[in-house]
Design an enzyme around this catalytic site. Structure first.
Site, PDB file in Angstrom:
ATOM      1  CG  LEU A   1      -1.772   1.287   1.382  1.00  0.00           C
ATOM      2  CD1 LEU A   1      -3.182   0.932   1.845  1.00  0.00           C
ATOM      3  CD2 LEU A   1      -1.144   2.269   2.363  1.00  0.00           C
TER       4      LEU A   1
ATOM      5  CG  LEU B   1      -9.740  -1.824   9.644  1.00  0.00           C
ATOM      6  CD1 LEU B   1     -10.181  -2.436   8.327  1.00  0.00           C
ATOM      7  CD2 LEU B   1     -10.453  -2.516  10.799  1.00  0.00           C
ATOM      8  CD  GLU B   2      -0.994   0.839   8.603  1.00  0.00           C
ATOM      9  OE1 GLU B   2      -1.675   1.509   7.810  1.00  0.00           O
ATOM     10  OE2 GLU B   2       0.239   0.952   8.690  1.00  0.00           O
ATOM     11  NE  ARG B   3      -3.067   5.430  13.363  1.00  0.00           N
ATOM     12  CZ  ARG B   3      -3.795   6.259  12.599  1.00  0.00           C
ATOM     13  NH1 ARG B   3      -5.107   6.236  12.644  1.00  0.00           N
ATOM     14  NH2 ARG B   3      -3.194   7.120  11.798  1.00  0.00           N
TER      15      ARG B   3
ATOM     16  CD  GLU C   1       5.715  12.403  18.295  1.00  0.00           C
ATOM     17  OE1 GLU C   1       5.810  11.767  17.233  1.00  0.00           O
ATOM     18  OE2 GLU C   1       6.353  12.102  19.315  1.00  0.00           O
TER      19      GLU C   1
HETATM   20  C1  LIG Z   1      10.113   0.927   7.634  1.00  0.00           C
HETATM   21  C2  LIG Z   1       8.917   1.766   7.249  1.00  0.00           C
HETATM   22  C3  LIG Z   1       7.848   1.160   6.606  1.00  0.00           C
HETATM   23  C4  LIG Z   1       6.759   1.932   6.185  1.00  0.00           C
HETATM   24  N1  LIG Z   1       5.765   1.346   5.450  1.00  0.00           N
HETATM   25  C5  LIG Z   1       4.820   2.144   4.861  1.00  0.00           C
HETATM   26  C6  LIG Z   1       3.900   1.579   3.921  1.00  0.00           C
HETATM   27  O1  LIG Z   1       3.881   0.364   3.679  1.00  0.00           O
HETATM   28  N2  LIG Z   1       3.023   2.426   3.310  1.00  0.00           N
HETATM   29  C7  LIG Z   1       3.009   3.770   3.558  1.00  0.00           C
HETATM   30  O2  LIG Z   1       2.189   4.466   2.955  1.00  0.00           O
HETATM   31  N3  LIG Z   1       3.853   4.323   4.462  1.00  0.00           N
HETATM   32  C8  LIG Z   1       4.778   3.540   5.101  1.00  0.00           C
HETATM   33  N4  LIG Z   1       5.668   4.104   5.999  1.00  0.00           N
HETATM   34  C9  LIG Z   1       5.620   5.536   6.255  1.00  0.00           C
HETATM   35  C10 LIG Z   1       5.189   5.945   7.664  1.00  0.00           C
HETATM   36  O3  LIG Z   1       3.803   5.763   7.807  1.00  0.00           O
HETATM   37  C11 LIG Z   1       5.650   7.391   7.881  1.00  0.00           C
HETATM   38  O4  LIG Z   1       7.060   7.357   8.020  1.00  0.00           O
HETATM   39  C12 LIG Z   1       5.008   8.049   9.066  1.00  0.00           C
HETATM   40  O5  LIG Z   1       3.642   8.273   8.827  1.00  0.00           O
HETATM   41  C13 LIG Z   1       5.662   9.378   9.449  1.00  0.00           C
HETATM   42  O6  LIG Z   1       5.834  10.195   8.342  1.00  0.00           O
HETATM   43  P1  LIG Z   1       7.281  10.882   8.066  1.00  0.00           P
HETATM   44  O7  LIG Z   1       8.282   9.814   8.116  1.00  0.00           O
HETATM   45  O8  LIG Z   1       7.201  11.693   6.838  1.00  0.00           O
HETATM   46  O9  LIG Z   1       7.535  11.809   9.307  1.00  0.00           O
HETATM   47  P2  LIG Z   1       7.041  13.398   9.528  1.00  0.00           P
HETATM   48  O10 LIG Z   1       5.610  13.465   9.238  1.00  0.00           O
HETATM   49  O11 LIG Z   1       7.976  14.223   8.710  1.00  0.00           O
HETATM   50  O12 LIG Z   1       7.317  13.566  11.042  1.00  0.00           O
HETATM   51  C14 LIG Z   1       8.567  13.937  11.608  1.00  0.00           C
HETATM   52  C15 LIG Z   1       8.341  14.231  13.102  1.00  0.00           C
HETATM   53  O13 LIG Z   1       7.463  15.359  13.241  1.00  0.00           O
HETATM   54  C16 LIG Z   1       6.361  15.022  14.053  1.00  0.00           C
HETATM   55  N5  LIG Z   1       5.178  15.742  13.610  1.00  0.00           N
HETATM   56  C17 LIG Z   1       4.694  15.869  12.340  1.00  0.00           C
HETATM   57  N6  LIG Z   1       3.568  16.601  12.335  1.00  0.00           N
HETATM   58  C18 LIG Z   1       3.334  16.941  13.630  1.00  0.00           C
HETATM   59  C19 LIG Z   1       2.313  17.696  14.304  1.00  0.00           C
HETATM   60  N7  LIG Z   1       1.296  18.259  13.640  1.00  0.00           N
HETATM   61  N8  LIG Z   1       2.389  17.831  15.644  1.00  0.00           N
HETATM   62  C20 LIG Z   1       3.401  17.275  16.338  1.00  0.00           C
HETATM   63  N9  LIG Z   1       4.382  16.548  15.776  1.00  0.00           N
HETATM   64  C21 LIG Z   1       4.346  16.388  14.439  1.00  0.00           C
HETATM   65  C22 LIG Z   1       6.211  13.507  13.872  1.00  0.00           C
HETATM   66  O14 LIG Z   1       5.453  12.926  14.910  1.00  0.00           O
HETATM   67  C23 LIG Z   1       7.659  13.073  13.845  1.00  0.00           C
HETATM   68  O15 LIG Z   1       8.144  13.023  15.163  1.00  0.00           O
HETATM   69  C24 LIG Z   1       6.727   3.335   6.483  1.00  0.00           C
HETATM   70  C25 LIG Z   1       7.797   3.919   7.189  1.00  0.00           C
HETATM   71  C26 LIG Z   1       8.884   3.160   7.553  1.00  0.00           C
HETATM   72  C27 LIG Z   1      10.033   3.846   8.263  1.00  0.00           C
END
Ligand SMILES: Cc1cc2nc3c(=O)[nH]c(=O)nc-3n(C[C@H](O)[C@H](O)[C@H](O)COP(=O)(O)OP(=O)(O)OC[C@H]3O[C@@H](n4cnc5c(N)ncnc54)[C@H](O)[C@@H]3O)c2cc1C
Length: 407
Positions: free
Chosen positions: A137, A256-258, A389
């Site tokens: 996904l 559901l994922e959570r 967060e």
């Molecule tokens: C190994 C791995 C597998 C994954 N698999 C999938 C997958 O299969 N499909 C998919 O779609 N995604 C996948 N992900 C993505 C994952 O869901 C995201 O990494 C996650 O949602 C966080 O997004 P980001 O990394 O861009 O962090 P950011 O959104 O850039 O966040 C960086 C920091 O800022 C904080 N932050 C951001 N906004 C706020 C706010 N409004 N208030 C307070 N704090 C905030 C965050 O909590 C975090 O601490 C995967 C990630 C990893 C590392």
């Protein structure tokens, strides 16, 4: 490496008195299969980011895919609770494959079943349920993580009997090896989050490519990558649900994922506790097993309390989420409960692994040890499926919704 000495995680009946006989049988079967067939793969997966090419077919042959999918499409026709128990059993013995299972089974297969039409179900579900096709996904993008919907830049424009996708997705579990990908894209940029649609993309569609495979600190061997769509032509019949109504699919799917991430946290914490209890009995210092020292006993007791609390919360949340109607969730009690369950389970799992490495002393700091492998992996649970967060924002948003509405 110790795979079979203690009964701690082997005796499901003693531990999970809150499961009925059928549920216990599901957990037992997945546990036994993973212990015999998947545990031996985990070391090489971790060392080399290696993907075992036959593992998914084997999981499928043992009936451990398509848990929530009806028999007519090749599944087992059970519920989300059973799916969580399968994941728990797999996660105890090979957490990286369990993560790949989660992306394939819950994020892709279950989503296509819940939101796809009959033709899409018939075309894709049998291959996904057999493990002959690998699913993924794609929601997250380089510039759209926590704000996945608002900041999404991948677009899809209608062109005759096709949609044309442009953009990229990052950190996609199974991305580099997937045959079938559920991809979100904006079909109406002006409408923001209410202009998103979901598409089934096949790896051979023109304009789709894997840009890179990413090297990770943990969950190594589960394949994670960046995907690129350049004028990627997707048949219009592969639109899932209604155009511009993808937000309900995303939000329902995320709840559901959570609910499903928690059993993976539980599985890893169970295994860490077992390894620590084993080690405390065999490692001698000052002429005695370290398990005879009260400070080591204290760590083990605290780990046990965390594991049992995770178990209770995880099962309760799975049972509640199993009732979620198609398109439901994304708000209300279930939204808050699933965010709370995964937030608690991820933090508790992190705390358990921290203590587990402490019990193992220097041996736990060594890269190849199993406990080190688990320690390096669990941080992901506080990041993926919405960060800690974001989970707090969901919970507080629901608790304070009257204030937010009135204000
Ligand atoms: C190994 C791995 C597998 C994954 N698999 C999938 C997958 O299969 N499909 C998919 O779609 N995604 C996948 N992900 C993505 C994952 O869901 C995201 O990494 C996650 O949602 C966080 O997004 P980001 O990394 O861009 O962090 P950011 O959104 O850039 O966040 C960086 C920091 O800022 C904080 N932050 C951001 N906004 C706020 C706010 N409004 N208030 C307070 N704090 C905030 C965050 O909590 C975090 O601490 C995967 C990630 C990893 C590392």
């Amino acid at each position: 490496m110790n795979s079979d000495s203690a009964s701690l995680i082997g005796d499901n009946r003693r531990l999970a008195f809150d499961l009925d006989d059928e549920q216990l049988a599901v957990l037992d079967q997945a546990d036994r299969f993973a212990r015999n067939e998947l545990y031996g793969l985990s070391e090489r997966m971790d060392a080399e980011e290696w993907w075992p090419p036959d593992a998914f077919a084997k999981i499928g042959d043992n009936g451990l895919f398509g848990v929530t999918i009806p028999d007519e499409y090749g599944g087992a026709g059970m519920d989300l609770m059973a799916a969580g128990l399968v994941l728990q059993g797999l996660g105890r013995w090979n957490h990286a494959l369990a993560l790949a299972w989660l992306a394939h089974e819950n994020l892709c297969t279950n989503n296509i079943y819940r939101n796809g039409n009959e033709a899409q179900r018939r075309k894709y579900l049998p291959g996904l349920c057999s493990g002959r096709m690998i699913g993924a996904l794609g929601l997250t993008e380089p510039g759209a993580g926590s704000d996945a919907l608002g900041s999404m830049r991948t677009t899809a424009r209608r062109d005759g009997d096709h949609y044309v996708l442009n953009g990229s997705k990052i950190y996609i579990t199974n991305g580099p090896i997937a045959d079938v990908l559920l991809i979100y894209a904006k079909t109406d940029k002006a409408k923001g989050a209410h202009g998103i649609s979901a598409f089934i993309v096949e790896k051979d569609f023109p304009g789709f490519r894997v840009a890179q495979k990413l090297e990770k600190m943990g969950y190594r061997g589960s394949q994670t990558g960046e995907l690129v769509f350049e004028e990627c032509r997707v048949p219009a019949e592969n639109l899932v649900g209604v155009e511009n109504r993808g937000i309900a699919i995303v939000m329902s799917g995320l709840d559901l994922e959570r609910a499903m991430v928690s059993p993976l946290c539980l599985a890893i914490a169970e295994r860490a506790l077992q390894l620590s209890v084993d080690y405390a009995q065999v490692r001698q210092q000052f002429g005695k097993p370290i398990g005879s020292f009260q400070m080591v006993q204290s760590m083990l007791a605290e780990m046990y309390v965390a594991v049992e609390t995770m178990r209770t919360f995880t099962y309760r949340t799975l049972a509640a989420a199993a009732q979620l109607e198609v398109g439901g969730g994304g708000r209300g009690d279930i939204h808050m409960l699933t965010a709370a369950s995964v937030m608690y389970a991820a933090e508790a799992c992190h705390a358990v692994l921290d203590k587990a490495v402490q019990v193992h002393g220097g041996s736990g700091y060594i890269w190849e040890s199993e406990i080190n492998r688990l320690y390096r992996s669990v941080k992901l649970m506080e990041i993926g499926a919405g960060t800690t967060e974001v989970r707090k924002m969901i919970i507080a948003g629901e608790l304070l919704k009257d204030m937010n509405r009135d204000g």
